[in-house]
Design an enzyme around this catalytic site. Structure first.
Site, PDB file in Angstrom:
ATOM      1  N   GLY A 122      40.875  37.884  30.514  1.00  0.00           N
ATOM      2  CA  GLY A 122      41.573  37.654  29.247  1.00  0.00           C
ATOM      3  C   GLY A 122      40.706  37.836  28.023  1.00  0.00           C
ATOM      4  O   GLY A 122      41.092  38.526  27.076  1.00  0.00           O
ATOM      5  N   GLY A 146      39.956  36.654  37.070  1.00  0.00           N
ATOM      6  CA  GLY A 146      39.567  36.053  38.351  1.00  0.00           C
ATOM      7  C   GLY A 146      40.029  36.875  39.539  1.00  0.00           C
ATOM      8  O   GLY A 146      39.274  37.058  40.507  1.00  0.00           O
TER       9      GLY A 146
END
Ligand code: AMP
Length: 401
Positions: free
Chosen positions: A359, A382
């Protein structure tokens, strides 16, 4: 997904609409929605109806003072409006992902109709991977598609467990998921050299395993952000009050030794922007990263480090990047992250392969309008890292095994 017969079917698709929404209900970065459009349009073109499932933020971690869910703050309603404008057809919003209204709609839905269901994380059963909750979601449709790469590393009800309720010919990975996997596989097989990985972010503990894994493949590993200071301290530097994880010193030293043996160069920031407070109003200065005075903390890479890192990037044939170089949310500490974003776009122009995931790094790229100057912008932070670490992602395994 392209192998399934979708015509006339009720499709439920898990997407990753976990986008930043400001207090006025404006979506400030729509990358994840835009990347889901390919699958959405494909499904509708096949003559199916479509019910969309997603989470947004962490509503159960950020309850209101009275202990209830902040439904206004974590509602997907603004996304329904945005999506409707994007695809040029109405998107009905149901303010619950299960329950009577959702069931009723799923029974009357017709081909070409699009429904967005409310935030799956309003239910604690979502994160727990509760089978009964997953069954209720599954009962809304005939076919399940998972296109949410950003949450594929989570074994949640709507990302993985739900798939148990569908036969092999009624579940599949969406187009975005396929593309993300293709790009990750290409990186795993890539023998372009020099190969450079850039890691940033707050904590070394989150990414040490990946750094260890990357040593087997990369020629250069650039480390910035808060995580650099634990490494600098492990090498006996003075890091003042910078963020630091004492329990990771031994692991860090082992990783550095492994890099040394394999001839992989670990690049740390020679200098830092230091501050006397964790604030955009703090006093700032530039210091050598291993000579930070007490009472001061490193909050961004310094000007020399920016040049060093850029040189490594511009001399690389393949570069992957995850995590900011500093506290880029504050304008005083954003220059390092911006410099990396800029160098990556220049490397791409020079013909190198570049990938950005996560992000914060994607936000930096978007802020500088550089998204189309990067070879691949991943929607997974992730999830991408875990894939590259060689882990099985539950959201993928639930479909493919
Ligand atoms: P992560 O979620 O691990 O990728 O970390 C992202 C966060 O790391 C961002 O919110 C940054 O503000 C923070 N961060 C980056 N550099 C530093 C630093 N030097 N000190 C403290 N936090 C940092």
């Amino acid at each position: 997904m392209q192998q399934l017969h979708l015509s006339g079917k009720r499709v439920i698709m898990r997407v990753d609409f976990n986008v930043p929404i400001n207090t006025s209900g404006i979506i400030t970065d729509a990358t994840r929605i835009e990347k889901a459009l390919a699958s959405i349009n494909y499904i509708l073109e096949q003559g199916a109806s479509l019910q969309l499932l997603s989470h947004l933020g962490r509503p159960l971690k950020k309850l209101k003072e009275d202990g209830s869910i902040d439904k206004a703050k974590f509602s997907l309603a603004p996304v329904a409006k945005f999506l409707s404008e994007k695809i040029g057809r109405e998107v009905s919003f149901i303010d619950d992902c299960i329950g009577a209204e959702a069931v009723q709609k799923s029974n009357s839905i017709v081909a070409g109709e699009v429904v967005l269901l409310e935030n799956t994380r309003f239910y604690k059963e979502e994160k727990k991977g509760d089978a009964l909750f997953a069954k209720k979601l599954a009962d809304l449709a005939d076919v399940y598609i998972n296109d949410a790469f950003g949450t594929a590393h989570r074994a949640h009800a709507s990302t993985a467990v739900i798939a148990q309720n569908f036969d092999a010919d009624a579940k599949a990975l969406g187009l975005l998921m396929q593309e993300e996997i293709k790009q990750a596989e290409a990186i795993l097989k890539m023998d372009d050299k020099p190969f450079t990985a850039i890691m940033g972010g707050a904590k070394v503990s989150d990414k040490l395993l990946l750094i260890d894994k990357l040593i087997d493949r990369a020629d250069h590993i650039i480390i910035g952000g808060g995580m650099a200071y634990t490494i600098i301290k492990a090498k006996a530097g003075n890091i003042g009050n910078s963020i630091f994880e004492e329990d990771r010193i031994d692991d860090v030293l082992k990783t550095l030794e492994k890099a040394n043996q394999k001839g992989v160069k670990i690049h740390l920031p020679v200098d830092s922007i230091i501050a006397d407070d964790f604030s955009n109003e703090a006093k700032t200065n530039v210091a050598q990263s291993d000579h930070i005075p007490d009472g001061w903390m490193g909050l961004d890479i310094g000007p020399k480090a920016r040049v060093d890192f850029s040189n490594v990037i511009l001399n690389s044939k393949a570069v992957i990047w995850n995590g900011p170089m500093g506290v880029f949310e504050m304008s005083k500490f954003e220059a390092g992250t911006q410099a990396i974003a800029d160098s990556l776009s220049r490397a791409t122009q020079n013909g190198s392969y570049t990938m950005v995931g996560g992000g914060d790094s994607v936000a930096a790229i978007n802020k500088l309008n550089l998204a189309d100057k990067i070879s691949f912008v991943s929607t997974g932070g992730g999830a991408m890292l875990e894939y590259l670490e060689g882990k099985d992602l539950p959201g993928i395994v639930a479909i493919t095994s």
